[in-house]
Scaffold this motif. Structure first.
Motif, short mmCIF file in Angstrom:
data_model
loop_
_atom_site.label_atom_id
_atom_site.label_comp_id
_atom_site.label_asym_id
_atom_site.label_seq_id
_atom_site.Cartn_x
_atom_site.Cartn_y
_atom_site.Cartn_z
N GLU A 9 0.85 -1.19 0.00
CA GLU A 9 0.00 0.00 0.00
C GLU A 9 0.89 1.24 0.00
O GLU A 9 1.87 1.31 0.76
CB GLU A 9 -0.89 -0.01 1.24
CG GLU A 9 -1.88 1.11 1.31
CD GLU A 9 -3.06 0.92 0.38
OE1 GLU A 9 -3.69 1.92 0.01
OE2 GLU A 9 -3.35 -0.24 0.02
N ALA A 10 0.58 2.22 -0.85
CA ALA A 10 1.34 3.47 -0.88
C ALA A 10 1.12 4.24 0.43
O ALA A 10 0.03 4.22 0.99
CB ALA A 10 0.90 4.32 -2.06
N ARG A 11 2.17 4.89 0.90
CA ARG A 11 2.10 5.71 2.11
C ARG A 11 2.35 7.16 1.74
O ARG A 11 3.09 7.45 0.79
CB ARG A 11 3.14 5.26 3.13
CG ARG A 11 2.81 3.91 3.73
CD ARG A 11 3.81 3.54 4.76
NE ARG A 11 4.82 2.72 4.07
CZ ARG A 11 5.86 2.15 4.64
NH1 ARG A 11 6.06 2.32 5.92
NH2 ARG A 11 6.70 1.42 3.96
N SER A 12 1.76 8.04 2.50
CA SER A 12 1.92 9.47 2.25
C SER A 12 3.40 9.84 2.26
O SER A 12 4.15 9.45 3.15
CB SER A 12 1.17 10.27 3.31
OG SER A 12 0.98 11.59 2.90
N GLY A 13 3.83 10.56 1.23
CA GLY A 13 5.21 11.00 1.10
C GLY A 13 6.06 10.13 0.21
O GLY A 13 7.17 10.51 -0.15
N CYS A 14 5.56 8.95 -0.17
CA CYS A 14 6.38 8.04 -0.98
C CYS A 14 6.21 8.33 -2.47
O CYS A 14 5.26 8.96 -2.92
CB CYS A 14 6.08 6.58 -0.66
SG CYS A 14 4.54 5.94 -1.29
N LEU A 15 7.16 7.86 -3.23
CA LEU A 15 7.12 7.93 -4.68
C LEU A 15 6.27 6.78 -5.19
O LEU A 15 6.39 5.65 -4.68
CB LEU A 15 8.55 7.82 -5.22
CG LEU A 15 8.78 8.13 -6.68
CD1 LEU A 15 8.37 9.55 -7.01
CD2 LEU A 15 10.24 7.91 -7.02
N VAL A 16 5.39 7.04 -6.17
CA VAL A 16 4.52 6.00 -6.71
C VAL A 16 4.48 6.05 -8.23
O VAL A 16 4.78 7.07 -8.84
CB VAL A 16 3.06 6.12 -6.18
CG1 VAL A 16 2.99 6.00 -4.68
CG2 VAL A 16 2.40 7.40 -6.66
N VAL A 17 4.11 4.93 -8.81
CA VAL A 17 3.71 4.87 -10.21
C VAL A 17 2.22 4.58 -10.17
O VAL A 17 1.78 3.65 -9.49
CB VAL A 17 4.46 3.75 -10.98
CG1 VAL A 17 3.94 3.64 -12.40
CG2 VAL A 17 5.96 4.03 -10.98
N ALA A 18 1.43 5.42 -10.85
CA ALA A 18 -0.02 5.30 -10.79
C ALA A 18 -0.64 5.33 -12.18
O ALA A 18 -0.17 6.06 -13.05
CB ALA A 18 -0.61 6.43 -9.95
N LYS A 19 -1.69 4.54 -12.36
CA LYS A 19 -2.45 4.52 -13.61
C LYS A 19 -3.80 5.16 -13.34
O LYS A 19 -4.62 4.63 -12.60
CB LYS A 19 -2.63 3.08 -14.10
CG LYS A 19 -3.60 2.90 -15.26
CD LYS A 19 -3.07 3.53 -16.52
CE LYS A 19 -3.97 3.19 -17.71
NZ LYS A 19 -4.52 4.33 -18.37
N LEU A 20 -4.02 6.32 -13.95
CA LEU A 20 -5.29 7.03 -13.82
C LEU A 20 -6.27 6.50 -14.86
O LEU A 20 -5.89 6.17 -15.98
CB LEU A 20 -5.08 8.54 -14.02
CG LEU A 20 -4.33 9.21 -12.88
CD1 LEU A 20 -3.53 10.38 -13.38
CD2 LEU A 20 -5.32 9.65 -11.83
#
Length: 72
Positions: free
Chosen positions: A9-20
């Motif tokens: 699970e992504a956490r606030s402040g982390c770098l992510v790759v996201a598909k909108l």
């Protein structure tokens, strides 16, 4: 090269790759903005930060590591 962790699970402040759902895939800094909202911030300050409802995403994967290679 970006290595993601689809099982985490992504956490606030982390770098992510996201598909909108209505856009492409992005690499951004992830921040929980409250009330089911997510703020995505680009490294490049020329691109404004955006806020999205959690339902706007197909998926969000936190980044484990990145490798940058300088091509010559």
């Amino acid at each position: 090269v970006v290595v993601v962790m689809p099982g985490e699970e992504a956490r606030s402040g982390c770098l992510v790759v996201a598909k909108l759902r209505n856009d492409g895939v992005v690499l951004r800094r992830y921040t929980v903005a409250g009330a089911g909202r997510i703020r995505l911030t680009a490294y490049n300050p020329l691109y404004p930060a955006t806020e999205h409802d959690r339902r706007e995403f197909h998926w969000i994967y936190p980044v484990e590591s990145t490798v940058r290679k300088e091509w010559s």
